[in-house]
Design an enzyme around this catalytic site. Structure first.
Site, PDB file in Angstrom:
ATOM      1  CG  ASP A   1      20.489 -46.229  71.043  1.00 41.70           C
ATOM      2  OD1 ASP A   1      19.493 -46.443  71.727  1.00 41.70           O
ATOM      3  OD2 ASP A   1      20.596 -46.450  69.929  1.00 41.70           O
TER       4      ASP A   1
ATOM      5  CD  GLU B   1      17.588 -47.467  66.338  1.00 41.73           C
ATOM      6  OE1 GLU B   1      16.764 -47.209  65.132  1.00 41.73           O
ATOM      7  OE2 GLU B   1      18.231 -48.236  66.677  1.00 41.73           O
TER       8      GLU B   1
END
Length: 430
Positions: free
Chosen positions: A169, A105
């Site tokens: 993500d 991330e």
């Protein structure tokens, strides 16, 4: 003879110095800004707003100054790899294990930020971040990044032993950053950014999307057939504008299905669970064919079904698609969220708490920038929010002693957006 030898020696030394200076100069010349280096002053959707209590030049300067602070604090190099960089995320020692240094991330954020800024040194930083990503692949597919890295006893950075799965993500942000880099610096150099972007996008589609449902999964560890984790999603992974960019870059219309499903999930939660607030939970599951907030301790903690540390990013992430493309599917929810948070806080950003139930009850006290800054972006959709966004900007740029990597990295990205300097690499990608 001795005098002549001395002269020759001096000449050699002088020549060496000149050559060294020339080499340094040549190296510096290679470090050039990108084609669309900051500031960009992107034209967003008509009718959207930015803070107007300071000039554009002052906003740009605030972003540029904080970028330098952010790099000083979080952009690091492995001790044994002088051509790699990573984003240090454990500055407050909150992460487990204690020797953790970064996660995918953080890495995705760092690659997007350096590609957006694209100053004279940023290509070197970006390429170093890229090399770190490639050196820390997931056990399932090396084109994806293992979600966490730690320092071993020798000081070497390795994937967390026994836990080298991916987090969706981070991989999507890495892919997006590579498309930004392709437009900033081209793909004819040492790293073919565009080919690398397509490679990771293929891996994401194969491993991190439930293909039968076009649903974004939590990572490559979640099997489609798993009735729980294979059919659930993290709200902050529904990166609406990313999906449009991925379709434009690859020509793969499956990304349109992923985008449409993401909007469907968001709208379902809003209409059925948060019509009075517009808030969305950290995690979303399927139950009896419907999308529901996850139960407590579904994956990370007691607030998995509330608006908490994951979903705090959604006002920023969801609004980007409207700003850049005018897609209005999330607009009613964003407007409801803005109206609710303004009323809930009496128009004072200092009253924003660090988490809420979907009905609007605070679940964690505090005023973390992680929760404040994203509302600054969602406020951009409506001119009635002008005073509100001005106050949000003023609060966001304040230095907070308890702000960590997460808060400050969200702060930087939302400042880039709110100042009018974020853009999507939709054109000239192939």
């Amino acid at each position: 003879m001795k005098k002549r030898s001395l002269l020759i020696a001096v000449g050699v030394i002088v020549f060496g110095i000149i050559a060294s200076i020339a080499l340094v100069s040549q190296t510096k010349k290679k470090e050039v800004a990108g084609k669309r280096a900051f500031p960009q002053h992107t034209v967003y959707q008509a009718g959207t707003i930015k803070p107007d209590n300071l000039s554009q030049e002052e906003m740009d300067a605030a972003v540029a100054t904080f970028y330098e602070t952010w790099k000083d604090n979080y952009l690091k190099q492995p001790a044994d790899k002088n051509d790699e960089y990573y984003i240090f995320y454990n500055d407050k020692g909150y992460a487990e294990p204690k020797n953790a240094v970064t996660v995918s991330e953080a890495h995705g954020y760092g690659m997007m930020i350096t590609a957006i800024m694209a100053g004279s040194e940023d290509k070197r930083y970006f390429d170093g971040l890229y090399r770190f990503y490639k050196a820390h692949g997931s056990d399932h597919d090396p084109s994806l990044m293992a979600w966490q890295q730690v320092k071993d006893k020798s000081g070497k950075i390795i994937n967390t032993p026994g836990d080298a799965d991916s987090a969706t993500d981070g991989d999507m942000d890495i892919a997006y950053s590579l498309l930004l880099a392709h437009q900033q610096w081209g793909s004819e150099g040492e790293i073919d950014y565009f080919a690398s972007a397509k490679d990771i996008l293929d891996a994401i589609m194969s491993n991190e999307i439930n293909r039968s449902q076009s649903l974004v999964k939590l990572g490559d560890w979640a099997e489609d057939e798993d009735d729980v984790y294979g059919q659930s999603t993290r709200s902050s992974d529904l990166l609406l504008n990313h999906f449009k960019t991925f379709e434009a870059a690859t020509g793969n219309e499956d990304w349109k299905d992923v985008r449409d499903k993401a909007y469907k999930v968001i709208q379902s939660i809003y209409k059925e669970k948060s019509g009075n607030t517009g808030l969305i939970p950290d995690f979303i599951v399927q139950s009896k064919g419907e999308y529901q907030p996850a139960e407590a301790d579904f994956l990370e903690g007691e607030n998995d079904g509330n608006y908490s540390w994951n979903s705090s990013r959604t006002p920023w992430r969801y609004t980007l698609d409207y700003l850049l493309t005018g897609d209005e599917r999330a607009l009613p929810q964003l407007k409801k969220m803005n109206d609710w948070i303004k009323a809930e806080t009496d128009g004072n950003p200092e009253n924003i708490q660090s988490g809420y139930t979907l009905s609007g009850k605070a679940v964690e006290e505090g005023n973390s920038t992680s929760f404040v800054a994203p509302f600054m972006v969602s406020a951009m959709v409506d001119s009635s929010n002008q005073q509100w966004i001005n106050r949000l900007w003023n609060r966001t740029i304040q230095e907070q002693g308890d702000d960590d990597y997460f808060a400050n990295t969200i702060k930087l990205q939302t400042m880039i957006v709110a100042s009018g300097n974020w853009w999507a690499p939709l054109e000239e990608t192939n």
